[in-house]
Scaffold this active site. Structure first.
Site, mmCIF file in Angstrom:
data_model
loop_
_atom_site.group_PDB
_atom_site.id
_atom_site.type_symbol
_atom_site.label_atom_id
_atom_site.label_comp_id
_atom_site.label_asym_id
_atom_site.label_seq_id
_atom_site.Cartn_x
_atom_site.Cartn_y
_atom_site.Cartn_z
ATOM 1 N N LYS A 171 16.456 -39.674 -36.836
ATOM 2 C CA LYS A 171 15.875 -39.271 -35.545
ATOM 3 C C LYS A 171 14.356 -39.078 -35.670
ATOM 4 O O LYS A 171 13.582 -39.499 -34.808
ATOM 5 C CB LYS A 171 16.537 -37.977 -35.069
ATOM 6 C CG LYS A 171 15.928 -37.358 -33.836
ATOM 7 C CD LYS A 171 16.150 -38.196 -32.595
ATOM 8 C CE LYS A 171 15.395 -37.621 -31.407
ATOM 9 N NZ LYS A 171 15.481 -38.492 -30.233
ATOM 10 N N LYS A 240 6.579 -32.047 -33.495
ATOM 11 C CA LYS A 240 7.495 -31.536 -34.534
ATOM 12 C C LYS A 240 8.230 -32.680 -35.224
ATOM 13 O O LYS A 240 8.337 -32.727 -36.451
ATOM 14 C CB LYS A 240 8.457 -30.556 -33.856
ATOM 15 C CG LYS A 240 9.625 -30.041 -34.657
ATOM 16 C CD LYS A 240 10.947 -30.724 -34.343
ATOM 17 C CE LYS A 240 11.337 -30.739 -32.900
ATOM 18 N NZ LYS A 240 12.608 -31.417 -32.601
HETATM 19 P P1 NDP Z 1 13.516 -27.272 -24.428
HETATM 20 O O1 NDP Z 1 12.253 -26.725 -24.943
HETATM 21 O O2 NDP Z 1 13.581 -27.784 -23.022
HETATM 22 O O3 NDP Z 1 14.696 -26.172 -24.546
HETATM 23 C C1 NDP Z 1 14.856 -25.458 -25.712
HETATM 24 C C2 NDP Z 1 16.110 -24.591 -25.628
HETATM 25 O O4 NDP Z 1 16.233 -23.857 -26.842
HETATM 26 C C3 NDP Z 1 16.073 -23.575 -24.511
HETATM 27 O O5 NDP Z 1 17.395 -23.365 -24.064
HETATM 28 C C4 NDP Z 1 15.522 -22.343 -25.220
HETATM 29 O O6 NDP Z 1 15.921 -21.129 -24.622
HETATM 30 C C5 NDP Z 1 16.183 -22.461 -26.544
HETATM 31 N N1 NDP Z 1 15.446 -21.796 -27.627
HETATM 32 C C6 NDP Z 1 14.172 -22.005 -28.017
HETATM 33 N N2 NDP Z 1 13.873 -21.257 -29.099
HETATM 34 C C7 NDP Z 1 14.990 -20.538 -29.390
HETATM 35 C C8 NDP Z 1 15.317 -19.576 -30.379
HETATM 36 N N3 NDP Z 1 14.425 -19.230 -31.316
HETATM 37 N N4 NDP Z 1 16.542 -19.032 -30.360
HETATM 38 C C9 NDP Z 1 17.452 -19.384 -29.423
HETATM 39 N N5 NDP Z 1 17.206 -20.293 -28.451
HETATM 40 C C10 NDP Z 1 15.991 -20.866 -28.449
HETATM 41 O O7 NDP Z 1 13.980 -28.397 -25.457
HETATM 42 P P2 NDP Z 1 14.858 -29.710 -25.206
HETATM 43 O O8 NDP Z 1 16.136 -29.329 -24.544
HETATM 44 O O9 NDP Z 1 14.016 -30.770 -24.612
HETATM 45 O O10 NDP Z 1 15.130 -30.149 -26.728
HETATM 46 C C11 NDP Z 1 16.128 -29.573 -27.546
HETATM 47 C C12 NDP Z 1 16.237 -30.431 -28.804
HETATM 48 O O11 NDP Z 1 16.611 -31.765 -28.420
HETATM 49 C C13 NDP Z 1 14.895 -30.548 -29.556
HETATM 50 O O12 NDP Z 1 15.121 -30.581 -30.929
HETATM 51 C C14 NDP Z 1 14.347 -31.891 -29.063
HETATM 52 O O13 NDP Z 1 13.447 -32.460 -30.008
HETATM 53 C C15 NDP Z 1 15.633 -32.688 -28.883
HETATM 54 N N6 NDP Z 1 15.567 -33.802 -27.943
HETATM 55 C C16 NDP Z 1 15.050 -33.651 -26.669
HETATM 56 C C17 NDP Z 1 15.004 -34.738 -25.801
HETATM 57 C C18 NDP Z 1 14.474 -34.645 -24.407
HETATM 58 O O14 NDP Z 1 14.382 -35.690 -23.725
HETATM 59 N N7 NDP Z 1 14.102 -33.461 -23.895
HETATM 60 C C19 NDP Z 1 15.476 -36.067 -26.226
HETATM 61 C C20 NDP Z 1 16.090 -36.091 -27.539
HETATM 62 C C21 NDP Z 1 16.088 -35.004 -28.352
HETATM 63 P P3 NDP Z 1 15.121 -20.445 -23.395
HETATM 64 O O15 NDP Z 1 15.789 -20.953 -22.156
HETATM 65 O O16 NDP Z 1 15.294 -19.001 -23.619
HETATM 66 O O17 NDP Z 1 13.671 -20.876 -23.509
#
Ligand code: NDP
Length: 295
Positions: A171, A240
């Site tokens: 990835k 990242k």
């Molecule tokens: P977001 O930043 O939109 O969401 C992150 C989520 O993780 C939120 O629910 C947040 O909670 C939670 N979170 C963040 N930090 C913590 C912590 N320390 N403890 C517990 N919960 C936490 O990220 P994405 O959904 O976009 O991405 C998630 C993963 O998927 C990443 O690794 C990203 O690289 C990967 N990804 C994303 C894609 C995309 O198109 N967006 C595509 C492919 C992979 P809260 O609501 O409280 O902020």
């Protein structure tokens, strides 16, 4: 089968919606509790108070957080995952994580009789909504088979890539290539705009020629030329990912000067544009340097 889903962010939320549609017995948890309760109300599933509560009955637990370190931070404490997970459960980490931390999480879970696979996804938020994500799995076929009914609810192409950490490595390299495409397509089109070629004409030609990519064929026409720049995948997360790819290359003593350079460029773009900017907004930095808009 009883699933739990932790992390309802930009991609986690539509993935969890697919799981909820197939498994009404889903439990969800999110750090910001209102997001979990809104999701639970909309999809008629249970929202848990904390990670331990979320996973107490689950045999397959999906996590989708920004980094592997964030997943690791959920393990400990009285309300952490280790306090709640049942022996014989499996954690499917869909975070785009780093291989070393995934291996560490796997060995900590193994001490409690819990299995682990890394299972990062590609296909974006639209692929998550449609259930057509590509899922790259690090682990064993036997573990993948156990989690397959849940993974199939959001994934279409599901590939075992090797042992734990392999999905993360693949990835990260894929996303480093995406970052390189975004940056070089921006440089090329800024150059052409300054040289008097309309970017629309340039893209039309490039997209039937050998310089084309998903970035030139989809991202630039839909997001740059239109100036829409929708926020679907944070630049901070792509930064990242390139950092992970660069680290994996260094660990394996592979010379990757372009990856290392683009890692630095995206770290700088992150500093300029902030934590909520979308990854395609990196184009704006190239435009600013060139003094031209690609539109
Ligand atoms: P977001 O930043 O939109 O969401 C992150 C989520 O993780 C939120 O629910 C947040 O909670 C939670 N979170 C963040 N930090 C913590 C912590 N320390 N403890 C517990 N919960 C936490 O990220 P994405 O959904 O976009 O991405 C998630 C993963 O998927 C990443 O690794 C990203 O690289 C990967 N990804 C994303 C894609 C995309 O198109 N967006 C595509 C492919 C992979 P809260 O609501 O409280 O902020």
């Amino acid at each position: 089968m009883t699933p739990a889903f932790l992390g309802l962010g930009a991609i986690g939320r539509p993935m969890a919606a697919r799981v909820a549609a197939a498994f009404p017995n889903l439990t969800v948890w999110n750090r910001t509790a209102s997001r979990a309760s809104d999701f639970a109300a909309e999809h008629k599933v249970r929202a848990a108070a904390n990670p331990a509560d979320a996973v107490k009955d689950a045999d397959v637990v999906v996590t989708c957080l920004p980094t592997s370190k964030d997943v690791e931070s959920l393990l400990d404490g009285p309300t952490g995952l280790l306090a709640g997970l049942k022996k014989g459960a499996i954690l499917v980490d869909c975070t785009s994580g780093d291989p070393a931390t995934s291996r560490r999480i796997a060995s900590r879970l193994a001490e409690r009789g819990v299995d682990f696979i890394d299972a990062p996804v590609s296909g974006g938020t639209s692929g998550a909504e449609k259930g057509t994500l590509t899922v790259m799995v690090g682990g064993t076929q036997q573990l993948l088979d156990r989690a397959l009914p849940i993974i199939k609810s959001f994934g279409q192409k599901i590939v075992l890539c090797g042992p734990v950490g392999s999905g993360d490595a693949l990835k990260a390299v894929n996303n480093a290539m995406l970052a390189i495409h975004v940056w070089t397509t921006a440089e090329g089109l800024a150059t052409l705009a300054k040289a008097g070629v309309d970017p629309k004409i340039a893209l039309d030609v490039i997209n039937t020629s050998s310089g084309r990519s998903n970035t030139s064929m989809n991202l630039f026409p839909e997001r740059v030329l239109t100036r829409a720049f929708p926020r679907t995948f944070r630049l901070a997360l792509l930064d990242k990912d390139i950092g992970i790819a660069a680290q994996v290359a260094r660990e394996n003593k592979v010379a990757t000067p372009v990856t290392q350079l683009v890692a630095d460029l995206f770290t700088m773009a992150r500093g300029e544009l902030g934590e909520v900017a979308d990854h395609v907004e990196a184009v704006k930095v190239v435009e600013q340097w060139a003094g031209v808009e690609i539109s």
